[in-house]
Design an enzyme around this catalytic site. Structure first.
Site, PDB file in Angstrom:
ATOM      1  N   ASP B 200       0.862  -1.379  -0.319  1.00 22.24           N
ATOM      2  CA  ASP B 200       0.136  -0.074   0.022  1.00 22.24           C
ATOM      3  C   ASP B 200       1.072   1.121  -0.346  1.00 22.24           C
ATOM      4  O   ASP B 200       2.502   0.890   0.652  1.00 22.24           O
ATOM      5  CB  ASP B 200      -1.155  -0.573   1.075  1.00 22.24           C
ATOM      6  CG  ASP B 200      -1.777   0.981   0.986  1.00 22.24           C
ATOM      7  OD1 ASP B 200      -2.272   1.673   0.501  1.00 22.24           O
ATOM      8  OD2 ASP B 200      -2.108   1.542   2.625  1.00 22.24           O
ATOM      9  N   THR B 495      -2.580   1.138  -4.348  1.00 19.67           N
ATOM     10  CA  THR B 495      -2.693   1.916  -4.299  1.00 19.67           C
ATOM     11  C   THR B 495      -3.813   2.982  -4.638  1.00 19.67           C
ATOM     12  O   THR B 495      -4.685   2.095  -6.044  1.00 19.67           O
ATOM     13  CB  THR B 495      -1.920   3.492  -4.295  1.00 19.67           C
ATOM     14  OG1 THR B 495      -2.293   4.774  -3.434  1.00 19.67           O
ATOM     15  CG2 THR B 495      -1.313   3.928  -5.340  1.00 19.67           C
TER      16      THR B 495
END
Lengths: 319, 1002
Positions: B200, B495
């Site tokens: 992430d 993301t």
């Protein structure tokens, strides 16, 4: 808290710290060529002498091996050896003459050797009762002795297949018409005699059945003195084995001729087993067996050869 | 009374269709009217709403997946090994059983095979004999299955995770007081085989903290800081990095990390072009949508901005002396210092006439304002591409210099914005304003019309300069990523952020650089936008799918071209969520997978939590590689669960990610230790433990097997029952656990210094069938040595008394040899031997002797065969015992030793090479921790490095990224228009809600 206590506490904490941080002091062997060569050489230097000494001991042993199972059956009976050996009416005596090639120093051990005889078969190995051997017929839980447990509802002592199949060939040795004295005492391991076979246990109801497997026992001698039985009952590891019969306590000279009178009672004909008579001296190591010595020499010398090969490689192509 | 009709619960965060029927009126409901679970509303006193879905039916919850139970790959492979062992066991039993059926015969009269013989040995039914013998042998050979292996492995893993991973000081984050946490002990060795990391961005790679870092005004760069990536580049070039001595009292505030005396405290007045500076600062102070909060003093004011970028810019203006302190619907108040002369402070109010909002198409934002003196100015800030298109002609030197600066910023991983202004003539403005008002009040295609009108005025701009904002990375991230990629691990960034931001961070993290060939598959193309405007959902889907397919094909062709050339550039793939949705379609999945596996880095932006999980499983299942996901928020939960290993970032945000993870660390950089040190060691250790167990049980069982051939296949035991039972439990149990805990091939600092060592794990070098075969070969060899050496050498009388050994003497001898050899063999697999190894190995052998001394010394009162009675004493009274005990282990191990020597000499593993390079160094007790990755390059390395430094065609990455979560909606709300928050923001917010400071209490 005393000082030493505190010290110890700190030490323990440090040790635990080193443990959790995975930093325990350790030696880190790295098997570099130098180490390989050194270790091989070292192995060689240990094993070659040990091997040679062992080999020398084994070679010093004089051994006479004579197979007699076929020769001791008279010519007319050789077609059906089993019925010959099972027929009680035919006398079983037989003579062999052995020539001594080398001087044999007393004590000379007499062995009988059987081949293809599965003393290590599962059914055979378990068919005994160590309790009964020690405590006699009063001990009843002898179910492990099946199928030789009872005869005519009487317990058999010693029970079981092993005892039932006791080897019963006998040997007498004659040199120049004089009988050689054969000592048949102290042929079993002392621990067996003293602890596994009872001093007050006498054979009972033994070999009284319809099928007779092997030798009979004198019911007046306690089991702990029946050394033939004790030897026989230390079952062998492999289907080919030797068992100690007795000792000749006189030296035999080279070119002596020993005549053996034997009773060829034991049946190995049914299953194609061999019977051999072995006369052997003994070294500090034991009987004649080159294997240990040869194996040591082989391991030692191949180590040295490998060390040399590695050394040459190392010189030729340095890493 | 009213009614809501809506779709069934589903997991799509971006869509919603429904109707609200109220007073016989039907109002359409779209995503704009929906608040997702976990959102918190701000700046409002009350809301009126209806709950549509609750609990597990909410869209956010539908995005989460079932918690899978994870088993490590090594364990799964171990199962296969155990199955093979079962197969071997069965074969051995079958051979024995057939043998027994053939062997059994009445002619062996001494076996008493009369009429009443039990079935087990009844020669009349040989088949039954074989069958029953099979069962006997099954129990006899069952030692081949290492049952205690599982117990030992569990024990080892448990200690590894609780004592080593959880207590490692290298993974302890002192600032937040967070140690690493292994939440499961199942996956330790899996950490040593990771090939793909899915990360992430926000909170994991970055701190979600924007800081004003540098700027370029009028062709001059200001700001003395150095980003981590610049530092890294400099270090690689061998330039000594000197921390530039900061000015005496640098201003440091969260969001402002800028230090240059030339601009501070009015010093800009002495710069070559103070006017540009003035415009620059004014642009920063005026052209934004920030709301000031709290006391109107520079120290106490808080800026409320939709995006931290904006706040950072306004904050920068404040520190430069242009303090924006109040906003009304039409005015902006700025307290300006040093404008007319040094030291003079005056409050100036600017009338805001128009705000041309930011959106992802325009990539710029403009404000038209009127100075108190009546001057009309349009201030504009935006992406360099869009601003440069709209610049007035002339002053090319400035433009070129600024562009260079932008590229410099961009490659340093900074986020850039171009600032420009334009003086407007009043009459021209008036006529434009009319059109603007018209467009604004139009009901159809309002946004499109507004964009068109904006184009009319946003032209002939004059460039002022550029800002560079640092999206603060977590500590040590670029270094960590570099190390991991040297370890052969590929890192994918997944993301929810916009493409520009994602690319920017990828640059900052060293995942992308200008030498790479970048494939960008984006849905933000003109063609797609044109189709989208037509609004036909089916057509859109079809068109995008075709487009994605075309793009993928093209990229793949190109990639394969590069792949065939020897020194082609590294490849990178950047794809956005919308395209990914179609690329993940079964028909395109293979293409996507092939392409992305060929790329050294992959960036997926604008992806939903579920897509993150899908991408993870694509690689996990499609490529059959071991994957690791790392994330910090609730939106990463499904990805964390989907990967082989999930790692949560603990310490800062909510606990969802940690609760779903297998391991939790405080910082991304701790992955280095977790993977390269703990993972690698665990893998090595467990491989050794497994192979050793396999070997010792196989050796032991095979001696028994060879014996079976000599007993008429009767199933007689070679070893006493107790020997067999205690073999695994006592005589060989402890040392192997020591290996599982303490074995280290190279120290932890060397593991990190040579990340390439990690590749041995990903290639599964130590648990291949080849390795198993080698161990099996030596197990067979050793068992033959044990059985034959011991039996053959005992065929004559032993000792001078002429007495013969029996079965149990021989078997005890053999067992002694097995125990000694197997324990010594263990020492040969050790890379490091601690005191505990000696104690456990010595203790095991000693335990055997103690046991046999006692066991053979006593007679038990039970009804059993006293086979072993006095056996060891009989044995030890003969020289045979000692010679055999010397010979057999050496003869058995000489093969292994030769193999080890030759293998290390001629076919060394990488770790063995490293061991030998560093064999003279002390262990890592303190000193070697200081070992840095030195600059000592070999000539080869130096040359390849020089080649890599040659100029290449550089893609002009200038680092524009203006990330604004909820930016558009925030802006719109200023204009009184309601626009919904975007779904990805919602998901992120949901993960942040445990953060206390975001909850503003009214």
């Amino acid at each position: 808290m005393t000082n030493t206590d505190r010290e110890r506490h700190r030490e323990r904490e440090t040790a635990f710290y080193l443990f959790t941080q995975q930093r325990l002091p350790a030696c880190k062997p790295v098997l570099t060529p130098a180490w390989v060569i050194t270790i091989f050489l070292f192995t060689g230097f240990i094993f070659i002498p040990v091997g040679l000494v062992t080999l020398r001991a084994s070679r010093s042993v004089v051994e006479i091996v004579e197979r007699y199972d076929t020769e001791c059956v008279p010519e007319p009976f050789r077609i059906d050896k089993v019925s010959y050996v099972q027929d009680d009416s035919i006398p079983k005596n037989c003579s062999l003459s052995l020539k001594v090639r080398k001087y044999m120093k007393a004590p000379i051990y007499i062995y009988y050797q059987l081949d293809n005889y599965y003393q290590n078969h599962r059914r055979y190995v378990k068919s005994r009762s160590d309790r009964q051997l020690l405590h006699g017929w009063k001990y009843h839980a002898t179910s492990s002795c099946q199928p030789v447990e009872f005869n005519n509802n009487q317990p058999i002592v010693p029970c079981g297949l092993i005892a039932w199949s006791l080897f019963n060939d006998t040997f007498t040795f004659i040199r120049e018409r004089a009988e050689l004295k054969v000592n048949r005492k102290n042929i079993a391991w002392k621990s067996d005699r003293d602890h596994k076979f009872g001093k007050t246990v006498y054979p009972f109801n033994f070999q009284n059945g319809t099928l007779i497997g092997g030798g009979k026992l004198n019911p007046r001698i306690p089991l702990s003195d029946q050394e033939d039985l004790i030897v026989w009952m230390r079952t062998s590891a492999l289907p080919s084995f030797r068992k100690l019969y007795g000792r000749i306590e006189e030296d035999l000279d080279a070119d002596d001729v020993v005549v053996v009178h034997l009773m060829n009672n034991y049946n190995t004909y049914g299953f194609g087993g061999k019977k051999k008579l072995v006369l052997s001296t003994s070294s500090w190591l034991g009987g004649k067996n080159d294997f240990l010595g040869l194996a040591c020499v082989f391991v030692g010398s191949s180590s040295v050869i490998l060390a040399i090969v590695f050394m040459l490689l190392h010189l030729k192509s340095r890493r | 009374m009213s009614e809501v009709q809506c779709e069934q619960p589903n997991n799509s965060l971006y869509t919603f269709t429904g109707n609200l029927i109220m007073d016989n009126q039907t109002l359409p409901l779209s995503p704009n009217q929906i608040l997702l679970r976990g959102c918190s509303l701000k700046n409002t006193e009350f809301i009126v709403g209806a709950v549509i879905f609750t609990g597990h039916e909410t869209k956010v919850m539908m995005n989460s997946m079932n918690v899978p139970s994870k088993r490590s790959t090594l364990e799964r492979k171990l199962d296969k090994l155990i199955l093979t062992l079962f197969g071997t066991l069965f074969t051995m039993c079958l051979i024995g059983a057939i043998g027994s059926g053939v062997f059994i015969d009445r002619k062996y009269y001494f076996l008493g095979l009369g009429k009443s013989v039990e079935d087990q040995f009844n020669p009349n039914n040989r088949f039954l004999v074989a069958l029953l013998t099979m069962l006997t042998l099954l129990t006899l050979y069952s030692t081949i299955i290492p049952i205690s292996l599982y117990v030992s492995i569990e024990m080892i893993k448990f200690i590894q995770s609780t004592q080593f991973i959880n207590k490692d000081l290298n993974m302890y984050h002192a600032e937040t007081d967070t140690p690493a946490l292994a939440r499961t002990s199942n996956l330790n060795e899996e950490l040593g085989q990771v090939e793909y990391i899915f990360s992430d961005k926000t909170g994991t790679l970055t701190r979600n903290l924007m800081e004003f870092f540098k700027c370029s005004i009028g062709g001059e760069i200001y700001g003395t800081g150095m980003t981590e990536i610049e530092r890294g580049i400099a270090e690689r070039r061998g330039i000594k990095v000197q921390e530039v001595q900061a000015s005496n009292n640098p201003i440091r505030e969260k969001g402002f990390n800028f230090d240059d005396v030339r601009l501070m405290r009015g010093a800009w007045r002495n710069e070559p072009n103070p006017d540009a500076c003035k415009e620059f600062f004014r642009c920063l102070a005026i052209c934004h949508t920030v709301l000031p909060e709290g006391d109107e003093s520079p120290e106490k004011i808080k800026y409320q901005a939709a995006s931290p970028d904006e706040a950072a810019l306004v904050l920068a203006a404040k520190h430069f002396g242009f303090f924006f302190y109040r906003r009304t619907p039409t005015m902006i108040y700025v307290r300006e210092s040093h404008v007319e002369r040094m030291g003079k402070i005056q409050d100036v109010s600017y009338e805001i006439l128009n705000v041309l909002e930011f959106n992802s198409t325009r990539k710029r934002q403009s404000v038209v304002c009127r100075y108190p003196d009546g001057r009309l100015v349009l201030y504009s800030k935006g992406a360099d591409t869009v601003i440069y298109e709209r610049l007035a002609g002339g002053s090319d030197a400035l433009k070129n210099v600024t562009r260079e600066h932008l590229e410099q910023f961009g490659s340093a991983g900074l986020r850039t914005l171009c600032l420009a202004y334009r003086d407007l003539a009043p009459d021209m403005y008036e006529s434009w304003n009319e059109k603007f008002i018209q467009a604004k009040s139009s009901l159809r295609d309002r946004e499109k019309k507004l964009d068109e009108v904006a184009e009319l005025i946003e032209k002939d701009l004059i460039l002022i300069g550029a800002t560079a904002i640092e999206d603060k990375l977590q500590e040590g991230v670029p270094n960590c990523i570099e190390t991991l990629s040297r370890a052969g691990i590929k890192i994918w960034v997944l993301t929810g952020d916009k493409m520009e931001t994602a690319i920017n961070i990828a640059y900052a993290c060293n995942l992308l650089n200008n030498e790479m060939k970048q494939f960008i598959i984006s849905s933000e193309t003109d063609a797609i936008r044109a189709v989208e405007e037509r609004g036909d959902q089916v057509e859109i889907a079809h068109f995008i799918k075709e487009e994605v397919k075309k793009q993928l094909k093209k990229c793949l062709d190109e990639a394969q071209q590069y792949f065939h050339t020897v020194s082609g550039p590294k490849l990178a793939l950047i794809i956005d969520g919308k395209c990914l949705m179609y690329a993940l379609d079964p028909s395109l999945r293979i293409t996507l997978l092939t392409l992305s596996l060929n790329c050294s880095s992959v960036v997926c932006c604008r992806v939903s939590p579920l897509q993150k999980a899908q991408v993870t499983s694509l690689v996990k299942k499609g490529a059959r590689k071991i994957t690791l996901s790392i994330g910090d928020g609730a939106n990463d939960v499904s990805m964390i669960q989907a990967a082989h290993i999930g790692v949560g970032i603990s310490g800062l945000e909510g606990m969802q990610a940690v609760m779903a993870s297998d391991f939790a660390v405080a910082q991304f950089r701790f992955l280095n230790d977790l993977l390269l040190v703990h993972g690698r060691w665990s893998y090595l250790r467990l491989c050794k433990v497994v192979m050793y167990f396999f070997y010792k049980n196989l050796t032991f069982t095979l001696t028994q097997f060879w014996f079976t051939f000599n007993t008429g296949f009767s199933g007689q035991r070679f070893y006493d029952d107790w020997f067999q039972s205690l073999y695994n439990v006592i005589f060989t149990a402890l040392p192997v656990i020591m290996v599982g805990l303490f074995d280290k091939d190279v120290s932890s600092s060397l593991s990190k210094k040579y990340p390439e060592l990690y590749k041995e794990g990903t290639r599964n070098m130590f648990f291949k069938w080849k390795v198993v075969a080698i161990w099996a070969f030596f197990a067979v060899y050793q068992s033959l040595v044990f059985f034959h050496f011991v039996t053959v050498s005992s065929s004559a009388s032993q000792g001078s008394s002429g007495k013969m050994f029996g079965l149990w003497d021989v078997s005890t001898m053999a067992f002694t040899c097995v125990v000694v050899t197997v324990n010594l063999r263990l020492l040969m697999i050790c890379n490091s031997i601690t005191r505990w190894h000696y104690i456990s190995v010595g203790g095991s052998i000693l335990a055997w002797f103690l046991f046999i001394f006692i066991y053979s010394g006593i007679m038990t009162p039970h009804d059993r065969q006293e086979n072993i009675f006095w056996v060891i004493y009989v044995l030890m009274s003969t020289p045979y015992f000692y010679i055999t005990l010397l010979l057999v282990p050496v003869a058995a191990l000489v093969g292994d030793f030769l193999y080890l020597g030759v293998q290390r000499w001629f076919f060394p593993y990488d770790y063995q090479i490293v061991q030998e390079i560093h064999k003279d160094e002390a262990d890592d007790s303190g000193r070697s921790d200081l070992l840095e990755i030195g600059n000592q390059l070999t000539p080869d390395e130096a040359r390849s490095y020089a080649i890599s430094q040659l100029p290449r065609e550089i893609s002009k990455h200038t680092g524009f990224a203006f990330d604004s979560p909820g930016y558009e909606s925030f802006f719109a709300s200023q204009l009184g228009i309601y626009a919904p928050q975007k779904a990805w923001d919602v998901a992120r917010r949901a993960s942040m809600r445990s953060k206390p400071k975001t909850n503003k209490k009214n």
